[in-house]
Write a protein that holds these residues in place. Structure first.
Motif, short mmCIF file in Angstrom:
data_model
loop_
_atom_site.label_atom_id
_atom_site.label_comp_id
_atom_site.label_asym_id
_atom_site.label_seq_id
_atom_site.Cartn_x
_atom_site.Cartn_y
_atom_site.Cartn_z
N PRO A 1 20.91 -18.15 66.35
CA PRO A 1 20.48 -16.80 66.03
C PRO A 1 21.26 -16.30 64.84
O PRO A 1 22.44 -16.58 64.71
CB PRO A 1 20.83 -16.00 67.28
CG PRO A 1 21.87 -16.77 67.97
CD PRO A 1 21.66 -18.21 67.61
N LYS A 2 20.61 -15.56 63.96
CA LYS A 2 21.26 -15.21 62.72
C LYS A 2 22.08 -13.94 62.84
O LYS A 2 21.76 -13.05 63.59
CB LYS A 2 20.23 -15.06 61.61
CG LYS A 2 19.58 -16.41 61.24
CD LYS A 2 18.69 -16.26 60.04
CE LYS A 2 17.40 -15.69 60.54
NZ LYS A 2 16.22 -16.39 60.09
N GLY A 3 23.13 -13.91 62.05
CA GLY A 3 23.91 -12.73 61.75
C GLY A 3 24.11 -11.65 62.79
O GLY A 3 24.77 -11.80 63.79
N PHE A 4 23.51 -10.58 62.54
CA PHE A 4 23.98 -9.32 63.08
C PHE A 4 22.82 -8.64 63.80
O PHE A 4 21.74 -8.59 63.31
CB PHE A 4 24.43 -8.50 61.88
CG PHE A 4 25.27 -7.33 62.20
CD1 PHE A 4 24.89 -6.08 61.81
CD2 PHE A 4 26.48 -7.48 62.86
CE1 PHE A 4 25.70 -4.99 62.08
CE2 PHE A 4 27.28 -6.40 63.13
CZ PHE A 4 26.89 -5.15 62.73
N VAL A 5 23.08 -8.13 64.98
CA VAL A 5 22.03 -7.45 65.71
C VAL A 5 22.22 -5.95 65.56
O VAL A 5 23.33 -5.46 65.71
CB VAL A 5 22.10 -7.86 67.20
CG1 VAL A 5 21.29 -6.93 68.05
CG2 VAL A 5 21.62 -9.27 67.37
N LEU A 6 21.19 -5.23 65.28
CA LEU A 6 21.37 -3.82 64.96
C LEU A 6 21.46 -2.90 66.18
O LEU A 6 22.28 -2.01 66.23
CB LEU A 6 20.24 -3.34 64.05
CG LEU A 6 20.23 -3.93 62.64
CD1 LEU A 6 19.16 -3.26 61.80
CD2 LEU A 6 21.58 -3.74 61.98
N ASP A 7 20.55 -3.12 67.15
CA ASP A 7 20.44 -2.11 68.19
C ASP A 7 21.53 -2.15 69.25
O ASP A 7 21.76 -1.19 69.93
CB ASP A 7 19.07 -2.24 68.88
CG ASP A 7 17.96 -1.84 67.92
OD1 ASP A 7 17.24 -2.73 67.48
OD2 ASP A 7 17.88 -0.65 67.61
N LYS A 8 22.15 -3.29 69.41
CA LYS A 8 23.20 -3.38 70.43
C LYS A 8 24.30 -4.27 69.88
O LYS A 8 24.14 -4.90 68.84
CB LYS A 8 22.66 -4.03 71.71
CG LYS A 8 21.53 -3.27 72.33
CD LYS A 8 21.36 -3.65 73.78
CE LYS A 8 22.19 -2.75 74.66
NZ LYS A 8 21.85 -2.94 76.07
N LEU A 9 25.41 -4.35 70.61
CA LEU A 9 26.48 -5.25 70.18
C LEU A 9 25.96 -6.69 70.23
O LEU A 9 25.49 -7.14 71.25
CB LEU A 9 27.68 -5.10 71.12
CG LEU A 9 28.72 -4.08 70.70
CD1 LEU A 9 28.10 -2.72 70.49
CD2 LEU A 9 29.80 -4.00 71.75
N ASN B 1 26.30 -13.24 68.80
CA ASN B 1 25.88 -14.47 68.15
C ASN B 1 27.00 -15.18 67.42
O ASN B 1 26.76 -15.92 66.48
CB ASN B 1 24.77 -14.16 67.12
CG ASN B 1 23.59 -13.48 67.77
OD1 ASN B 1 23.39 -13.59 68.97
ND2 ASN B 1 22.83 -12.76 66.98
N GLU C 1 9.22 -8.45 66.52
CA GLU C 1 10.40 -9.02 65.86
C GLU C 1 11.41 -9.46 66.91
O GLU C 1 11.86 -8.64 67.71
CB GLU C 1 11.06 -7.96 64.96
CG GLU C 1 10.47 -7.90 63.58
CD GLU C 1 11.14 -6.83 62.71
OE1 GLU C 1 10.45 -6.29 61.84
OE2 GLU C 1 12.32 -6.52 62.95
N ASN D 1 13.91 -11.87 65.82
CA ASN D 1 15.07 -12.33 65.04
C ASN D 1 16.11 -11.23 64.97
O ASN D 1 15.77 -10.08 64.72
CB ASN D 1 14.61 -12.64 63.62
CG ASN D 1 14.81 -14.10 63.32
OD1 ASN D 1 15.35 -14.84 64.14
ND2 ASN D 1 14.38 -14.51 62.15
N ASN D 2 17.38 -11.57 65.13
CA ASN D 2 18.44 -10.57 65.06
C ASN D 2 18.29 -9.47 66.11
O ASN D 2 18.78 -8.38 65.94
CB ASN D 2 18.47 -9.84 63.69
CG ASN D 2 18.88 -10.76 62.57
OD1 ASN D 2 18.95 -11.96 62.75
ND2 ASN D 2 19.16 -10.20 61.44
N VAL D 3 17.55 -9.76 67.18
CA VAL D 3 17.35 -8.75 68.21
C VAL D 3 18.07 -9.19 69.48
O VAL D 3 18.01 -10.34 69.87
CB VAL D 3 15.84 -8.55 68.48
CG1 VAL D 3 15.63 -7.68 69.70
CG2 VAL D 3 15.17 -7.92 67.27
N LYS D 4 18.75 -8.24 70.11
CA LYS D 4 19.55 -8.57 71.29
C LYS D 4 18.67 -8.96 72.47
O LYS D 4 17.72 -8.25 72.80
CB LYS D 4 20.40 -7.35 71.67
CG LYS D 4 21.28 -7.53 72.87
CD LYS D 4 22.68 -7.96 72.47
CE LYS D 4 23.62 -7.98 73.65
NZ LYS D 4 23.36 -9.10 74.54
#
Lengths: 260, 443
Positions: B45-53, B56, A33, A35-38
């Protein structure tokens, strides 16, 4: 007395944008994945940028320029700006479409073209990228250029005349030190240095530094993939072990497992 | 339809079959799948990233994103556990303040002449949001907030000699300052403040007390708003106050810490002045200019506090979303249940709306707009959205949300601060009623 001839050096630092090292990788539908990954600069690439900047701090006018280069989508510009904020003088962005697969061979060929175009003397890059762990670009590039290479560097010592470099390499048995005549390719390992954090004044300075945009066609690049990914799966969940009370029990368990 | 177009472009001399084969090849190799040819749009890149700040933000400039990236990296060294330790031990996070100072972030809004980077409130908001969002919450923000913006009246209105004396230490982080404005009897009604500054030769004698003065225990300096003309002698209520920036003499000024609900790492105090003499050369601007100078930075303050609140809201939302995704109950992630994911989705929208308001207000300030509707609205929206998000995060985590080690309870104790300060949300409602809707003042 006549001064010794010094070799002024142009340094090239290839870098890659990868999923951030601290992110928990999730696999779905046979793919990682993204997408939405830093995403961030590959940690080994950061070490390479840091090493180039430290070499210039140590050897001052011996190093005439540090150029950061990346092959990547438009988003990859972020890591070039980070490299500029860390101390690189200029950057080259070989821009490919989002989602394009770029394999190590293509990267090495692109770098070869750029090295030949601009005349670099010292190429320092990360030993591998943490997404594919291919560890190929450094070696392939050295082969294409016909240059000596030192990989997994944990210490780099440049001669004061800019003609030779001594590199300590981390190998299984310990440390191997090699001495090479420039131009060279060096790939960085974890213990080479600790990369600096970008400071606000340096971020401001970086805005004025030039970024050259290139298309793959400008370098006659063939990006056709040679590799096909068949499957990607997460490693199997770790099975619990069992605690035993005595040596006899250990032996019995090992026999049970068919190991003894 | 596209295939027809491809065939049409093939040279006439070819047979129909060759033409179809060629067209198909070019159709396939061009990668077109949809029935219309679309220009290659950049994939945002969409919205919000969970694992780090995440970084986007489509509305942020490249520079703001660079600042975000750099500060997030520095703050990674100070995780939630670090902040919990500081909170429990009531310990000031000096290492964080120093780290940010060493990397030049304290001078983000200050003049370049004195070591600053002369960026706008938008950039300062990015800095503060990132600090709170990394887990630092209000403790993280408050350890540097004074350095970042509160000396703005000095940067704007002081003499060059004063600026050269007063600004470099704060920008370099070698000096700490506190802000003495609020009093036990003058909170919302600043104009009624009673601390007197009486001129005596080349000194002013200060008498009175200040309340809610944060960081006073460790501050070498104080930015002090005091009355130089008694209330009964002024023609307009906004006159008679003066601003001073002076050494806080801990041997002559009594500083008593106030026990608080949270943000224990940063001390908040009552400060007592008893015939305390300060140099007249530490007065900023003219006598009576104090209120005007302090008002000048009010809108910016609201934007910065809004940004701080947003960071806490996002931090809580992130924790809730990760927990919802990973926690399995009744054979599925709890986040699969709409009762879990829907509220989180609503909070994401509320936070984003508040965030857009905040950065819009920041841009207005940076562009020189003096009107306060958007800055006040931003503070209101951000603090309320963040508060309800933290509450929902605790509900999402359930029992573990109540445990200190999951940090939601610390966020909850700290998120009250932006709801109450620098101005109460009720006063903001008054302001909007009067300024935007033309209603009669109720007080």
């Amino acid at each position: 007395m006549r001064p010794t001839n010094v070799n002024l050096l142009k340094v090239l630092v290839p870098i890659k944008r990868t999923i951030d090292y601290a992110v928990k990788i999730r696999v779905s539908n046979g793919q990682v994945e993204t997408n939405n990954v830093k995403h961030s600069m590959n940690p080994f690439c950061e070490i390479a940028v840091e090493e180039a900047v430290r070499l210039r701090e140590k050897h001052k006018s011996l190093i005439t320029s540090i150029t950061a280069i990346t092959l990547g989508p438009p988003k990859a510009l972020d890591i070039l700006r980070t490299a500029l904020a860390m101390g690189a003088d200029q950057a080259i962005h070989v821009e490919v479409k989002e989602g394009t697969i770029v394999e190590p061979l293509a990267v090495a060929k692109a770098l070869q073209k750029v090295v030949e175009r601009d005349g670099y003397d010292f190429v320092v890059l990360g030993k591998q990228a943490i997404d594919d762990d291919a560890s190929q670009v450094g070696g392939v590039l050295a082969g294409l250029l016909g240059w000596p290479q030192a990989n997994f560097a944990s210490k780099v010592e440049l001669g004061d005349d800019g003609k030779k470099v001594k590199v300590a390499r981390e190998i299984d048995g310990g440390l191997e030190t090699v001495e090479m005549d420039l131009p060279v390719v060096v790939t960085t390992d974890l213990r080479l240095n600790e990369p600096r954090y970008a400071s606000l004044p340096n971020i401001m300075k970086a805005k004025k530094k030039p970024v050259e945009k290139l298309k793959p066609t400008d370098l006659d690049l063939d990006l056709t993939p040679r590799l096909e990914t068949i499957n990607v799966t997460a490693p199997p969940a770790r099975q619990g072990g069992a605690k035993v009370g005595s040596v006899d029990e250990v032996v019995a368990k090992l026999k049970e497992a068919g190991v003894l | 339809m596209l295939l027809k177009t491809c065939i049409r472009n093939v040279p006439q001399c070819l047979t129909y079959r060759t033409a179809v084969v060629r067209a198909t090849r070019s159709f396939v190799s061009s990668g077109v799948r949809s029935s219309t040819i679309t220009k290659d749009k950049p994939a945002f890149p969409k919205g919000f990233v969970l694992d780090k700040l995440h970084n986007n933000f489509l509305d942020w400039t490249e520079e703001q994103k660079d600042i975000r990236e750099a500060v997030a990296k520095i703050m990674e060294k100070y995780d939630d556990d670090f902040w919990l330790k500081k909170d429990l031990a009531h310990e000031f996070p000096t290492e964080v303040a120093k780290d940010l100072a060493d990397h030049g972030f304290l001078g983000i809004c200050m003049p370049e002449e004195f070591g600053g980077s002369a960026r706008g409130i938008s950039e300062a908001a990015v800095l503060l949001q990132t600090i709170t969002e990394s887990g630092g919450a209000m403790a993280g923000a408050s350890c540097v907030h004074m350095n970042i913006f509160s000396l703005e009246p000095v940067a704007k209105f002081a003499t060059h000699e004063q600026k050269a004396r007063m600004l470099p230490g704060l920008i370099a982080g070698t000096e700490r300052a506190c802000f003495g404005v609020t009093e036990p009897n003058a909170g919302s009604n600043t104009l009624k403040l009673e601390t007197m500054a009486t001129r005596k030769g080349d000194k002013y004698v200060i008498n009175g007390r200040k309340m809610w003065t944060s960081t006073a225990q460790r501050a070498q300096k104080i930015l002090l708003l005091a009355r130089t003309t008694p209330l009964k002698d002024v023609k307009k209520v906004t006159q008679g106050l003066s601003l001073f920036y002076t050494d806080l003499d801990h041997s002559k000024v009594e500083i008593k810490e106030i026990a608080k609900m949270g943000r224990h790492a940063i001390d908040t105090n009552m400060v007592f002045f008893d015939d305390w003499e300060i140099p007249a050369e530490d007065r900023i601007g003219e006598e009576g200019d104090g209120f005007k100078m302090v008002m000048h930075g009010m809108n910016a303050e609201r934007v910065l506090v809004a940004a701080e609140a947003l960071g806490i809201g996002y931090a809580a939302l992130r924790k809730a979303a990760i927990y919802a995704k990973d926690r399995n109950v009744f054979d599925r992630s709890i986040g699969k249940n709409q009762a879990i994911q829907h509220p989180l989705a609503a909070h994401w929208m509320a936070l984003e709306a508040a965030r857009l308001m905040t950065y819009h207000a920041a841009k207005l300030y940076d562009d020189g707009v003096s009107s306060g509707e958007y800055a006040n609205a931003a503070k209101y929206l951000a603090s309320e959205a963040a508060f309800t998000t933290v509450e929902r995060a605790m509900i999402t985590l359930g029992g573990v949300g109540y445990a200190q080690e999951y940090h939601i309870e610390r966020y909850m104790r700290e998120i009250m601060i932006p709801r109450l300060t620098p101005v109460s949300n009720q006063m903001i409602l008054n302001y909007i009623s009067q300024q935007c809707l033309g209603q009669e003042k109720s007080y």
